[in-house]
Design a protein around this motif. Structure first.
Motif, PDB file in Angstrom:
ATOM      1  N   ARG A   1       0.849  -1.204   0.000  1.00  0.00           N
ATOM      2  CA  ARG A   1       0.000   0.000   0.000  1.00  0.00           C
ATOM      3  C   ARG A   1       0.878   1.245   0.000  1.00  0.00           C
ATOM      4  N   PRO A   2       1.488   1.573  -1.149  1.00  0.00           N
ATOM      5  CA  PRO A   2       2.304   2.783  -1.221  1.00  0.00           C
ATOM      6  C   PRO A   2       1.456   4.025  -0.908  1.00  0.00           C
ATOM      7  N   ILE A   3       2.105   5.056  -0.398  1.00  0.00           N
ATOM      8  CA  ILE A   3       1.417   6.294  -0.023  1.00  0.00           C
ATOM      9  C   ILE A   3       1.717   7.364  -1.065  1.00  0.00           C
ATOM     10  N   LEU A   4       0.681   7.841  -1.760  1.00  0.00           N
ATOM     11  CA  LEU A   4       0.839   8.959  -2.676  1.00  0.00           C
ATOM     12  C   LEU A   4       0.795  10.247  -1.873  1.00  0.00           C
ATOM     13  N   CYS A   5       1.789  11.086  -2.065  1.00  0.00           N
ATOM     14  CA  CYS A   5       1.877  12.344  -1.314  1.00  0.00           C
ATOM     15  C   CYS A   5       2.124  13.460  -2.323  1.00  0.00           C
ATOM     16  N   PHE A   6       1.051  13.869  -3.017  1.00  0.00           N
ATOM     17  CA  PHE A   6       1.190  14.887  -4.053  1.00  0.00           C
ATOM     18  C   PHE A   6       0.843  16.263  -3.485  1.00  0.00           C
ATOM     19  N   ASP A   7       1.218  17.289  -4.231  1.00  0.00           N
ATOM     20  CA  ASP A   7       1.036  18.655  -3.765  1.00  0.00           C
ATOM     21  C   ASP A   7      -0.438  18.964  -3.517  1.00  0.00           C
ATOM     22  N   GLY A   8      -0.683  19.955  -2.653  1.00  0.00           N
ATOM     23  CA  GLY A   8      -2.049  20.301  -2.280  1.00  0.00           C
ATOM     24  C   GLY A   8      -2.757  21.198  -3.265  1.00  0.00           C
ATOM     25  N   ASP A   9      -2.103  21.605  -4.372  1.00  0.00           N
ATOM     26  CA  ASP A   9      -2.778  22.454  -5.357  1.00  0.00           C
ATOM     27  C   ASP A   9      -3.620  21.599  -6.297  1.00  0.00           C
ATOM     28  N   ASN A  10      -4.319  22.274  -7.208  1.00  0.00           N
ATOM     29  CA  ASN A  10      -5.211  21.554  -8.127  1.00  0.00           C
ATOM     30  C   ASN A  10      -4.442  20.583  -9.012  1.00  0.00           C
ATOM     31  N   ALA A  11      -3.251  20.999  -9.445  1.00  0.00           N
ATOM     32  CA  ALA A  11      -2.451  20.108 -10.293  1.00  0.00           C
ATOM     33  C   ALA A  11      -2.071  18.846  -9.534  1.00  0.00           C
ATOM     34  N   GLY A  12      -1.725  19.000  -8.258  1.00  0.00           N
ATOM     35  CA  GLY A  12      -1.379  17.831  -7.453  1.00  0.00           C
ATOM     36  C   GLY A  12      -2.551  16.892  -7.271  1.00  0.00           C
ATOM     37  N   GLN A  13      -3.733  17.453  -7.061  1.00  0.00           N
ATOM     38  CA  GLN A  13      -4.909  16.616  -6.889  1.00  0.00           C
ATOM     39  C   GLN A  13      -5.281  15.911  -8.190  1.00  0.00           C
ATOM     40  N   ARG A  14      -5.106  16.605  -9.312  1.00  0.00           N
ATOM     41  CA  ARG A  14      -5.370  15.943 -10.601  1.00  0.00           C
ATOM     42  C   ARG A  14      -4.380  14.806 -10.832  1.00  0.00           C
TER      43      ARG A  14
ATOM     44  N   MET B   1      -6.038  -2.400 -11.873  1.00  0.00           N
ATOM     45  CA  MET B   1      -4.973  -3.276 -11.401  1.00  0.00           C
ATOM     46  C   MET B   1      -5.204  -3.791  -9.985  1.00  0.00           C
ATOM     47  N   LEU B   2      -6.197  -3.256  -9.280  1.00  0.00           N
ATOM     48  CA  LEU B   2      -6.387  -3.616  -7.879  1.00  0.00           C
ATOM     49  C   LEU B   2      -6.508  -5.119  -7.703  1.00  0.00           C
ATOM     50  N   ARG B   3      -5.871  -5.632  -6.683  1.00  0.00           N
ATOM     51  CA  ARG B   3      -5.985  -7.041  -6.339  1.00  0.00           C
ATOM     52  C   ARG B   3      -5.968  -7.158  -4.822  1.00  0.00           C
ATOM     53  N   PRO B   4      -6.356  -8.302  -4.285  1.00  0.00           N
ATOM     54  CA  PRO B   4      -6.444  -8.409  -2.825  1.00  0.00           C
ATOM     55  C   PRO B   4      -5.175  -7.959  -2.132  1.00  0.00           C
ATOM     56  N   ALA B   5      -5.354  -7.108  -1.123  1.00  0.00           N
ATOM     57  CA  ALA B   5      -4.292  -6.578  -0.251  1.00  0.00           C
ATOM     58  C   ALA B   5      -3.409  -5.549  -0.933  1.00  0.00           C
ATOM     59  N   HIS B   6      -3.616  -5.246  -2.218  1.00  0.00           N
ATOM     60  CA  HIS B   6      -2.780  -4.280  -2.932  1.00  0.00           C
ATOM     61  C   HIS B   6      -3.617  -3.075  -3.336  1.00  0.00           C
ATOM     62  N   SER B   7      -3.196  -1.903  -2.884  1.00  0.00           N
ATOM     63  CA  SER B   7      -3.934  -0.681  -3.183  1.00  0.00           C
ATOM     64  C   SER B   7      -2.983   0.504  -3.078  1.00  0.00           C
ATOM     65  N   LEU B   8      -3.555   1.692  -2.969  1.00  0.00           N
ATOM     66  CA  LEU B   8      -2.789   2.906  -2.724  1.00  0.00           C
ATOM     67  C   LEU B   8      -3.404   3.634  -1.541  1.00  0.00           C
ATOM     68  N   ALA B   9      -2.592   4.360  -0.814  1.00  0.00           N
ATOM     69  CA  ALA B   9      -3.071   5.290   0.202  1.00  0.00           C
ATOM     70  C   ALA B   9      -2.698   6.697  -0.265  1.00  0.00           C
ATOM     71  N   ILE B  10      -3.478   7.678   0.152  1.00  0.00           N
ATOM     72  CA  ILE B  10      -3.286   9.037  -0.365  1.00  0.00           C
ATOM     73  C   ILE B  10      -3.206  10.023   0.782  1.00  0.00           C
ATOM     74  N   VAL B  11      -2.161  10.851   0.756  1.00  0.00           N
ATOM     75  CA  VAL B  11      -2.020  11.961   1.692  1.00  0.00           C
ATOM     76  C   VAL B  11      -2.286  13.246   0.924  1.00  0.00           C
ATOM     77  N   ARG B  12      -3.182  14.056   1.455  1.00  0.00           N
ATOM     78  CA  ARG B  12      -3.489  15.333   0.811  1.00  0.00           C
ATOM     79  C   ARG B  12      -2.739  16.432   1.548  1.00  0.00           C
ATOM     80  N   MET B  13      -1.812  17.076   0.851  1.00  0.00           N
ATOM     81  CA  MET B  13      -1.034  18.152   1.446  1.00  0.00           C
ATOM     82  C   MET B  13      -1.909  19.384   1.643  1.00  0.00           C
ATOM     83  N   PRO B  14      -1.550  20.259   2.585  1.00  0.00           N
ATOM     84  CA  PRO B  14      -2.286  21.526   2.726  1.00  0.00           C
ATOM     85  C   PRO B  14      -2.273  22.293   1.410  1.00  0.00           C
TER      86      PRO B  14
END
Length: 615
Positions: free
Chosen positions: A298-311, A323-336
């Motif tokens: 479950r890698p953590i995506l940590c992209f910028d908090g602006d609109n480009a980062g969210q896109r 591609m999702l399969r059991p136990a494999h996904s992504l986690a997402i951190v939303r920056m300020p």
């Protein structure tokens, strides 16, 4: 003999690493891995681990690390080709015959590695010279330590269009162009690709320099970041910046962080967070996602908090859904808003970003919040648009169980948003007197409605599951409107139960759910056959569990006729599109088989819940 990376990857995939290592080392099961005392150094407490899923071994004591081939060469002392031949024989693979052209390509790659290594040395020397003063000042403003500058190999490319050619004169012009260091144009002299830029080497998993990234130092310069083009050494869609450093750190921390650019990855490393990687000027690709999943589930995506980062985060989500399969996904951190990881670290310290990384959102939560915020939700049309967007995402998921779970969860959230509970009705004292006050009588079904329910439950419905669902909705009428759309769809498809469902929907409209109203059945309804196989009808089942089981039963009931109708339509178009019809029939039959298996498991679970045996 040249062995392609693809062939070697196939060999590793077909090899069970624990079986190979277990021949000469006693392994003990430890969760999903195996452990043992490391054979490469003396130790009393096991720190050597073998992971079959990821295909590598690792010692946390001496840092020994490798795959099945490396095990045979390092631990058993076998030559590389002998190790490959032994594993290939066990895997049933033929070792490719010698290919002179492949050998030439391999020799060429080795030569290009010489070019990029020499270029890196030259860039690093330039940074230390008087020409590199502006670049050094920029690194100082970013707060990068000298150790970080050395570790990541920062350098400087001067403005001169021919400086690199003079410095690397021992290499042919064609090699400089093919390595991406020079640009060839018609009728003009080739020129250096990187000029007036702070330079960063890009490495492969073996730590070899394969490409470069350059940041402009002139505030008016464009583009801000420039990367090497794809070359025989470098494929930006298959490479993650800093992976060769981040992978060992990720095995220690159990997490892998994906940031938007390489300067963010370096800023995190400079702050002590070393398990960060970045894509290289592209949206996250399928190959890069697989690279991440080899390290953590479950890698953590940590992209910028602006609109480009969210896109960028949403593009990654759209790419990973199939591609999702059991136990494999992504986690997402939303920056300020407006902040990148480097900004947050400089303003609030490393603890601020560690706090965000400790509380990442799930992929499903991020998908829901993004689409919910994508537009107004004031009208029925707005809400219908939200639902359509959510279902488009769900349809992209290939794994049937994950797709069903996403669909159920997202539709439940949509229903809660689009059909909020009605406010409590104003109390009006009327009706029968009961101890403690007046009680409003529960709505009674009209005679014709009761008759349609009776017919459905006495055999009009085509199977026990349908009859049980109708009985469950009578018992828990607060669930009728929750499943209104699914039930309406079923009513359209199955005329035998259509009148009964319409009666339930009509009765549910008159219920006061806040007062726990029920549907009055006067003389009651006949019990459905095989009642004991459905725990939601058992009086001893917890009401919350019963409602969840009933929801699953509704989902199964609705999905099956939809698949059968689609299969019939695909069969009907055989005459005008035989190839497409056959392919569609095969796909739908596979989904139908999977659905029937879910129905069987559902029945077994109900039987187990009541201590019965399936008939």
């Amino acid at each position: 003999m040249a062995l392609s990376p693809q062939w070697l990857d196939e060999l590793r995939m077909r090899t069970t690493l624990s079986a190979v290592i277990g021949r000469t080392l006693r392994l003990t099961k430890a969760g999903r891995e195996f452990k043992a005392c490391c054979p490469f150094h003396n130790e009393k407490t096991p720190s050597f681990y073998v992971n079959d899923e990821k295909g590598f071994y690792h010692c946390f004591g001496c840092e020994a690390h490798g795959d099945a081939i490396r095990w045979l060469t390092d631990q058993r002392g076998m030559p590389f080709m002998d190790a490959v031949k032994e594993l290939a024989a066990e895997a049933g693979m033929e070792v490719p015959a010698p290919d002179p052209r492949a050998a030439q390509r391999a020799e060429k790659r080795a030569s290009l590695h010489d070019v990029t290594a020499a270029a890196q040395d030259w860039f690093a020397d330039n940074l230390k010279s008087s020409d590199g003063a502006q670049a050094r000042a920029y690194l100082g403003r970013r707060g990068f330590s000298e150790a970080t500058v050395r570790e990541f190999g920062f350098g400087y490319a001067p403005e001169d269009r021919q400086a690199l050619k003079r410095a690397l004169a021992r290499f042919d012009e064609a090699m400089l162009v093919e390595s991406g260091m020079r640009i060839a144009v018609e009728d003009k002299e080739p020129y250096d690709r990187f000029r007036g830029r702070l330079m960063l080497p890009i490495h492969d998993m073996r730590g070899r320099v394969i490409a470069f990234g350059g940041r402009v130092l002139d505030p008016d310069g464009k583009p801000k970041y420039l990367n090497s083009p794809d070359t025989p050494l470098f494929d930006k869609g298959r490479t993650l910046y800093n992976l060769h450093r981040a992978a060992p750190a990720a095995r220690q921390s159990g997490r892998m962080i994906v940031v938007e650019g390489y300067m963010d990855a370096i800023a995190l490393a400079n702050a002590g967070i070393r398990e960060a990687v970045a894509p290289l000027g592209t949206a996250l690709t399928e190959n890069q996602i697989e690279l991440l999943w080899r390290q953590v589930e479950r890698p953590i995506l940590c992209f910028d908090g602006d609109n480009a980062g969210q896109r960028a985060a949403m593009r990654a989500i759209a790419r990973v859904l199939p591609m999702l399969r059991p136990a494999h996904s992504l986690a997402i951190v939303r920056m300020p808003a407006g902040k990148d990881p480097d900004d947050l670290i400089r303003e609030k310290g490393v603890a601020a970003i560690e706090d965000l990384l400790a509380r990442p959102a799930s992929l499903l939560d991020t998908l829901w919040e993004f689409e919910k915020a994508a537009g107004a939700l004031d009208t029925p049309e707005d809400k219908a648009g939200l639902k359509a967007r959510l279902l488009d995402h769900v349809d992209a998921i290939q794994h049937p169980d994950i797709r069903a779970l996403y669909k159920r969860e997202l539709l439940e959230r949509f229903s809660a948003l689009a059909f909020p509970p009605r406010p409590p009705r104003e109390f009006q004292p009327r009706g029968d007197w009961k101890k403690g006050g007046f009680r409003q009588p529960a709505p009674a079904l009209a005679p014709e409605a009761r008759a349609s329910l009776t017919r459905a439950m006495q055999g009009g419905a085509r199977d026990a599951l349908t009859r049980a669902v109708i009985a469950g909705l009578v018992k828990y009428p607060d669930q009728i409107l929750r499943h209104e759309e699914a039930l309406s769809d079923l009513a359209r498809r199955d005329q035998n139960v259509g009148p009964a469902i319409d009666s339930l929907l009509e009765a549910a409209e008159t219920l006061d759910l806040s007062a726990q109203s029920t549907i009055s059945l006067e003389r009651g309804l006949p019990a459905p056959p095989e009642k004991a196989h459905f725990a939601f009808l058992d009086e001893g089942t917890d009401p919350g569990d019963a409602r969840e089981d009933l929801a699953e039963a509704v989902s199964l009931l609705v999905e099956r006729p939809a698949l059968e109708a689609a299969l019939a339509a695909a069969t009907a178009r055989f005459e005008r599109d035989p190839e497409g019809s056959i392919a569609e029939q095969a796909r739908l039959r596979e989904r139908l088989l999977a659905l029937n298996e879910r129905l069987k498991r559902f029945g077994r679970r109900k039987a187990a819940a009541t201590g019965e045996t399936e008939s």
